[in-house]
Design a protein around this motif. Sequence first.
Motif, PDB file in Angstrom:
ATOM      1  N   THR A 158      -1.312  11.523  13.989  1.00 31.87           N
ATOM      2  CA  THR A 158      -1.153  10.496  12.720  1.00 31.87           C
ATOM      3  C   THR A 158       0.500   9.816  12.721  1.00 31.87           C
ATOM      4  O   THR A 158       0.799   8.926  11.557  1.00 31.87           O
ATOM      5  CB  THR A 158      -1.117  11.298  10.773  1.00 31.87           C
ATOM      6  OG1 THR A 158       0.530  12.093  11.177  1.00 31.87           O
ATOM      7  CG2 THR A 158      -2.147  12.089  10.849  1.00 31.87           C
ATOM      8  N   MET A 159       1.259  10.360  13.742  1.00 33.02           N
ATOM      9  CA  MET A 159       2.601   9.659  13.915  1.00 33.02           C
ATOM     10  C   MET A 159       4.125   9.192  13.000  1.00 33.02           C
ATOM     11  O   MET A 159       3.906   8.582  12.876  1.00 33.02           O
ATOM     12  CB  MET A 159       2.334   8.073  14.727  1.00 33.02           C
ATOM     13  CG  MET A 159       1.862   8.164  16.042  1.00 33.02           C
ATOM     14  SD  MET A 159       2.346   9.326  17.108  1.00 33.02           S
ATOM     15  CE  MET A 159       3.961   8.162  17.434  1.00 33.02           C
ATOM     16  N   ARG A 160       3.041  11.120  11.868  1.00 28.59           N
ATOM     17  CA  ARG A 160       4.073  10.672  10.517  1.00 28.59           C
ATOM     18  C   ARG A 160       4.878  11.928  10.892  1.00 28.59           C
ATOM     19  O   ARG A 160       4.509  13.057  11.352  1.00 28.59           O
ATOM     20  CB  ARG A 160       3.080  11.057   9.544  1.00 28.59           C
ATOM     21  CG  ARG A 160       2.216   9.712   9.432  1.00 28.59           C
ATOM     22  CD  ARG A 160       1.203   9.401   7.960  1.00 28.59           C
ATOM     23  NE  ARG A 160       2.189   9.840   6.993  1.00 28.59           N
ATOM     24  CZ  ARG A 160       3.200   8.260   5.612  1.00 28.59           C
ATOM     25  NH1 ARG A 160       2.385   7.670   6.593  1.00 28.59           N
ATOM     26  NH2 ARG A 160       3.722   8.955   4.776  1.00 28.59           N
ATOM     27  N   ALA A 161       6.544  11.838  10.450  1.00 25.55           N
ATOM     28  CA  ALA A 161       6.946  12.964  10.292  1.00 25.55           C
ATOM     29  C   ALA A 161       6.748  13.639   9.569  1.00 25.55           C
ATOM     30  O   ALA A 161       6.500  13.647   8.093  1.00 25.55           O
ATOM     31  CB  ALA A 161       8.560  12.557  10.231  1.00 25.55           C
ATOM     32  N   ARG A 162       7.243  15.197   9.250  1.00 26.24           N
ATOM     33  CA  ARG A 162       7.165  16.397   8.812  1.00 26.24           C
ATOM     34  C   ARG A 162       8.733  16.885   7.956  1.00 26.24           C
ATOM     35  O   ARG A 162       9.861  16.391   8.736  1.00 26.24           O
ATOM     36  CB  ARG A 162       6.897  17.530   9.822  1.00 26.24           C
ATOM     37  CG  ARG A 162       5.130  17.531   9.915  1.00 26.24           C
ATOM     38  CD  ARG A 162       4.703  19.130  10.217  1.00 26.24           C
ATOM     39  NE  ARG A 162       3.249  18.617  10.907  1.00 26.24           N
ATOM     40  CZ  ARG A 162       3.360  18.277  12.467  1.00 26.24           C
ATOM     41  NH1 ARG A 162       3.883  18.424  13.010  1.00 26.24           N
ATOM     42  NH2 ARG A 162       1.762  18.165  12.837  1.00 26.24           N
TER      43      ARG A 162
END
Length: 272
Positions: A158-162
């Motif tokens: 998703t290219m989202r940071a956790r």
Amino acid sequence: MRDEYRRAAEVLHSADALLVCAGAGMGVDSGLPDFRGDEGFWRAYPPYARLGLRFVELADPDHFADDPELAWGFYGHRLALYRATLPHGGFDILRAWGETKPGGVAVFTSNVDGQFQRAGFADVAEVHGSIHHLQCLAHCGAGIWPADDVVVDVDTTTMRARPPLPSCPHCGGLARPNILMFGDGDWLGDRSQAQLDAYTAWLRAARSLAVVELGAGLAVPTVRRQAELASAAGGTLVRINPREPQVRHGRGVSLPVGALEALTALDALLNS
């Protein structure tokens, strides 16, 4: 092109100081993407192609307030990439040339990757800041600090940071990279300005200057303009660019190839 290489070698040999002006194309031979156009960006980051997000849309400081996981997904991935990337051999060639010059070598770059410092250059002016430094999103007064201990966990699907996302050591709020983004009115330019002040002082003192410009395109012409201005008095510009190699008014030498290829060939000539 043999004559152009010979002319460039003569410029470099006769100079007493060396200025390196570098754009994104400088890192291509190290395996770094240069984000040239939407297609080039999407080839480097296929998840953003699926999402239909362009580089100019992602490099927007508003995302840090509106969607920090999206913002840090992009910059966290780049931070990890730049840390893992070794500068190609052209950096060593440039540094070695500079060590032979009485006036030394300085770097003016729009790159935020820190590759010149990693390659051992001391005098680097990063006009757009550095991904290896952070600032507080809330402007709490923390200033600018190194990102040495920051690790961002990014979901590459998703290219989202956790969470947890990088935070300010002073107020605990969200941090952002100390990079000048598009339409960025909140960037803290103090660190870059100090570098630019030192660079300006070096440039004023330099005599018989050779300017080597590498991978600097026309889309964001900051580096090209600086190289042209710095070399205007003597016409000692060596422009290395495989896509946009033209030199205005014949004031310099054009080498329409990549950085590593050109530097390796020039080094061979200088040492022959």
